[in-house]
Write a protein that holds these residues in place. Structure first.
Motif, PDB file in Angstrom:
ATOM      1  N   ILE A   1       1.972   4.596   4.076  1.00  0.00           N
ATOM      2  CA  ILE A   1       1.172   4.507   2.848  1.00  0.00           C
ATOM      3  C   ILE A   1       2.088   4.517   1.634  1.00  0.00           C
ATOM      4  O   ILE A   1       1.870   3.769   0.661  1.00  0.00           O
ATOM      5  CB  ILE A   1       0.160   5.669   2.786  1.00  0.00           C
ATOM      6  CG1 ILE A   1      -0.795   5.606   4.004  1.00  0.00           C
ATOM      7  CG2 ILE A   1      -0.626   5.623   1.479  1.00  0.00           C
ATOM      8  CD1 ILE A   1      -1.504   4.278   4.181  1.00  0.00           C
ATOM      9  N   GLU A   2       3.141   5.313   1.688  1.00  0.00           N
ATOM     10  CA  GLU A   2       4.112   5.313   0.589  1.00  0.00           C
ATOM     11  C   GLU A   2       4.761   3.945   0.427  1.00  0.00           C
ATOM     12  O   GLU A   2       5.042   3.507  -0.698  1.00  0.00           O
ATOM     13  CB  GLU A   2       5.179   6.379   0.855  1.00  0.00           C
ATOM     14  CG  GLU A   2       4.667   7.804   0.729  1.00  0.00           C
ATOM     15  CD  GLU A   2       5.682   8.833   1.215  1.00  0.00           C
ATOM     16  OE1 GLU A   2       6.838   8.435   1.503  1.00  0.00           O
ATOM     17  OE2 GLU A   2       5.321  10.026   1.317  1.00  0.00           O
ATOM     18  N   THR A   3       5.003   3.252   1.538  1.00  0.00           N
ATOM     19  CA  THR A   3       5.570   1.908   1.467  1.00  0.00           C
ATOM     20  C   THR A   3       4.641   0.968   0.712  1.00  0.00           C
ATOM     21  O   THR A   3       5.092   0.161  -0.121  1.00  0.00           O
ATOM     22  CB  THR A   3       5.828   1.356   2.884  1.00  0.00           C
ATOM     23  OG1 THR A   3       6.806   2.169   3.530  1.00  0.00           O
ATOM     24  CG2 THR A   3       6.329  -0.080   2.828  1.00  0.00           C
ATOM     25  N   LEU A   4       3.343   1.061   0.970  1.00  0.00           N
ATOM     26  CA  LEU A   4       2.387   0.212   0.258  1.00  0.00           C
ATOM     27  C   LEU A   4       2.305   0.584  -1.221  1.00  0.00           C
ATOM     28  O   LEU A   4       2.187  -0.303  -2.087  1.00  0.00           O
ATOM     29  CB  LEU A   4       1.002   0.318   0.911  1.00  0.00           C
ATOM     30  CG  LEU A   4       0.880  -0.261   2.320  1.00  0.00           C
ATOM     31  CD1 LEU A   4      -0.518  -0.010   2.878  1.00  0.00           C
ATOM     32  CD2 LEU A   4       1.187  -1.752   2.330  1.00  0.00           C
ATOM     33  N   VAL A   5       2.358   1.861  -1.515  1.00  0.00           N
ATOM     34  CA  VAL A   5       2.346   2.300  -2.917  1.00  0.00           C
ATOM     35  C   VAL A   5       3.600   1.804  -3.627  1.00  0.00           C
ATOM     36  O   VAL A   5       3.530   1.269  -4.751  1.00  0.00           O
ATOM     37  CB  VAL A   5       2.245   3.837  -3.012  1.00  0.00           C
ATOM     38  CG1 VAL A   5       2.473   4.297  -4.453  1.00  0.00           C
ATOM     39  CG2 VAL A   5       0.883   4.309  -2.519  1.00  0.00           C
ATOM     40  N   ASP A   6       4.755   1.941  -2.978  1.00  0.00           N
ATOM     41  CA  ASP A   6       6.009   1.480  -3.581  1.00  0.00           C
ATOM     42  C   ASP A   6       5.974  -0.023  -3.836  1.00  0.00           C
ATOM     43  O   ASP A   6       6.450  -0.505  -4.877  1.00  0.00           O
ATOM     44  CB  ASP A   6       7.192   1.828  -2.675  1.00  0.00           C
ATOM     45  CG  ASP A   6       7.474   3.327  -2.613  1.00  0.00           C
ATOM     46  OD1 ASP A   6       6.957   4.053  -3.488  1.00  0.00           O
ATOM     47  OD2 ASP A   6       8.201   3.746  -1.694  1.00  0.00           O
ATOM     48  N   ALA A   7       5.431  -0.777  -2.877  1.00  0.00           N
ATOM     49  CA  ALA A   7       5.326  -2.227  -3.057  1.00  0.00           C
ATOM     50  C   ALA A   7       4.435  -2.569  -4.241  1.00  0.00           C
ATOM     51  O   ALA A   7       4.746  -3.463  -5.038  1.00  0.00           O
ATOM     52  CB  ALA A   7       4.786  -2.871  -1.782  1.00  0.00           C
ATOM     53  N   THR A   8       3.333  -1.841  -4.381  1.00  0.00           N
ATOM     54  CA  THR A   8       2.410  -2.097  -5.490  1.00  0.00           C
ATOM     55  C   THR A   8       3.062  -1.771  -6.829  1.00  0.00           C
ATOM     56  O   THR A   8       2.943  -2.537  -7.800  1.00  0.00           O
ATOM     57  CB  THR A   8       1.126  -1.258  -5.313  1.00  0.00           C
ATOM     58  OG1 THR A   8       0.597  -1.471  -4.009  1.00  0.00           O
ATOM     59  CG2 THR A   8       0.087  -1.646  -6.351  1.00  0.00           C
TER      60      THR A   8
END
Length: 406
Positions: A329-336
């Motif tokens: 989930i952190e990966t998706l937040v970082d990408a956003t």
């Protein structure tokens, strides 16, 4: 005919809708509620004109990084599972130019049919599903990626797709919310006809409409087996009452492999685990994208659904592990944050995971399978394109059911 559809995800519900429209009596069976599986929090994009299969020749050069990097969008956890190993070997065998071209052509033809079916469904039941038709941008970070995009666009152009490769400045003109990511964009593929919608809302609206038209739903029910008589399946055995029908359609996503074994056939479907988050967004101009965006390097997609932004990605071959590691989930937040740095509302992420039912080639399994009763059909294995291909594959199943009835 009375047709029993096993599965209440978008593929099963599209099949039920099509069959009911064709005049068949329909029963839908599922252990959960409609859209509760891989359909519920998917990427929300309807990619009718850009369907490059995951099994692509470029995988070979990317493989070490994809498998070994800690933040890789592709993750493999080897298990003592013959299906996983067989699927992986067949997947790598499909990563060649010929198979990729053949798969692309087949997927584009199915997607074109599915667009027509989805539009017919919208005209029929007018679902409240945050539908938009604002196009899509697929971003590339380097010249090598842009060159590969040119080749894919040239290939798809011969198959009827209308799209073009655009520069970074043209990207930002099309989608101003990408301005903060300008330095990471070498170019992009723009497909103006692509759409987006909330798949879970579509599933719920289909259930509502189908119930009013007499379709029977048997939910919260496990499939236990089948009663066969004279080369045909006569009834579905469940943990409740048996369900008798003239024909049966297996649209159970990743569970289709186990069901196929009960029916005497091998169904090469393996779960590709994906994740998503859904953010509320401000309506300020340029704060959040209106155009759907796919970041090819990060393997993350962004789709606007009403006042929300769906962010989805990653593909893990880890079996049926339904856990949601915080790091993903952190990966998706970082990408956003990287792609749209002006977004600020991360208080509610609505984390989700789903098991995409994938075949090694990326082509779904539609129709009869060798070794099974003649009145059993399959509609499964759509991978990350289930929402896109659902209504086209439903039409093909409808043709097969009509042939059985003839």
């Amino acid at each position: 005919m009375h047709v029993c559809v096993l599965g209440a995800g978008i593929v099963g519900l599209a099949t039920a809708w099509h069959l009911q429209r064709e005049g068949h009596q329909v029963t839908v069976v599922d252990k959960a509620t409609p859209g509760a599986g891989a359909s519920g929090g998917n990427g929300a994009q309807l990619s009718y004109s850009y369907v490059q299969p995951l099994a692509d020749p470029s995988i070979w050069s990317q493989l070490p990084k994809l498998l070994l990097a800690a933040d890789s969008p592709l993750k493999l956890r080897p298990q003592l599972d013959p299906l996983q190993w067989r699927w992986g070997i067949e997947f790598l065998a499909a990563c060649n130019p010929h198979t990729s071209r053949e798969s692309t052509a087949a997927l584009l033809a199915l997607a074109a049919s599915s667009r027509l079916g989805f539009e017919a469904m919208r005209a029929d039941i007018a679902p409240d599903c945050d539908f938009s038709a604002t196009g899509k941008l697929v971003l590339y970070q380097n010249a090598e990626g842009v060159e590969a995009a040119h080749r894919q666009v040239d290939l798809q152009r011969t198959m009827g797709s209308v799209q073009q490769v655009v520069s970074a400045d043209e990207c930002i003109a099309l989608e101003p919310a990408l301005a903060g990511y300008r330095e990471r964009i070498a170019g992009a593929v723009h497909t103006p006809s692509e759409c987006a919608a909330d798949c879970l809302k579509v599933c719920r609206e289909l259930e509502r409409a189908l119930r009013t038209r007499g379709v029977r739903f048997v939910l919260g029910t496990e499939v236990r087996g089948f009663d066969e008589r004279q080369g045909r399946v006569a009834a579905l055995r469940t943990d409740g009452e048996p369900v008798e029908a003239d024909a049966f359609v297996v649209a159970l996503g990743t569970a289709s492999h186990a069901i196929g074994r009960k029916l005497g056939t091998s169904v090469p479907v393996y779960p590709l685990k994906g994740y998503s988050i859904t953010l509320d967004v401000d309506e300020a101009p340029g704060a959040a994208p209106r155009v759907s965006v796919t970041d090819s390097a990060r393997k993350v997609v962004f789709a606007r659904i009403g006042a929300r932004l769906r962010v989805a990605g990653m593909a893990e071959l880890v079996g049926h592990d339904a856990g949601i590691p915080p790091g993903r989930i952190e990966t998706l937040v970082d990408a956003t944050r990287a792609v749209f740095p002006q977004l600020e509302r991360y208080d509610e992420l609505h984390p989700w995971t789903g098991m995409r039912p994938a075949t090694p080639t990326g082509l779904p399994i539609i129709g009869h399978r060798p070794g099974t009763a003649r009145n059993v059909l399959f509609n499964t294995g759509h991978g990350a394109l289930g929402f896109t291909l659902a209504f086209g594959s439903a039409a093909r199943v409808g043709d097969a059911v009509n042939a059985l009835a003839a």
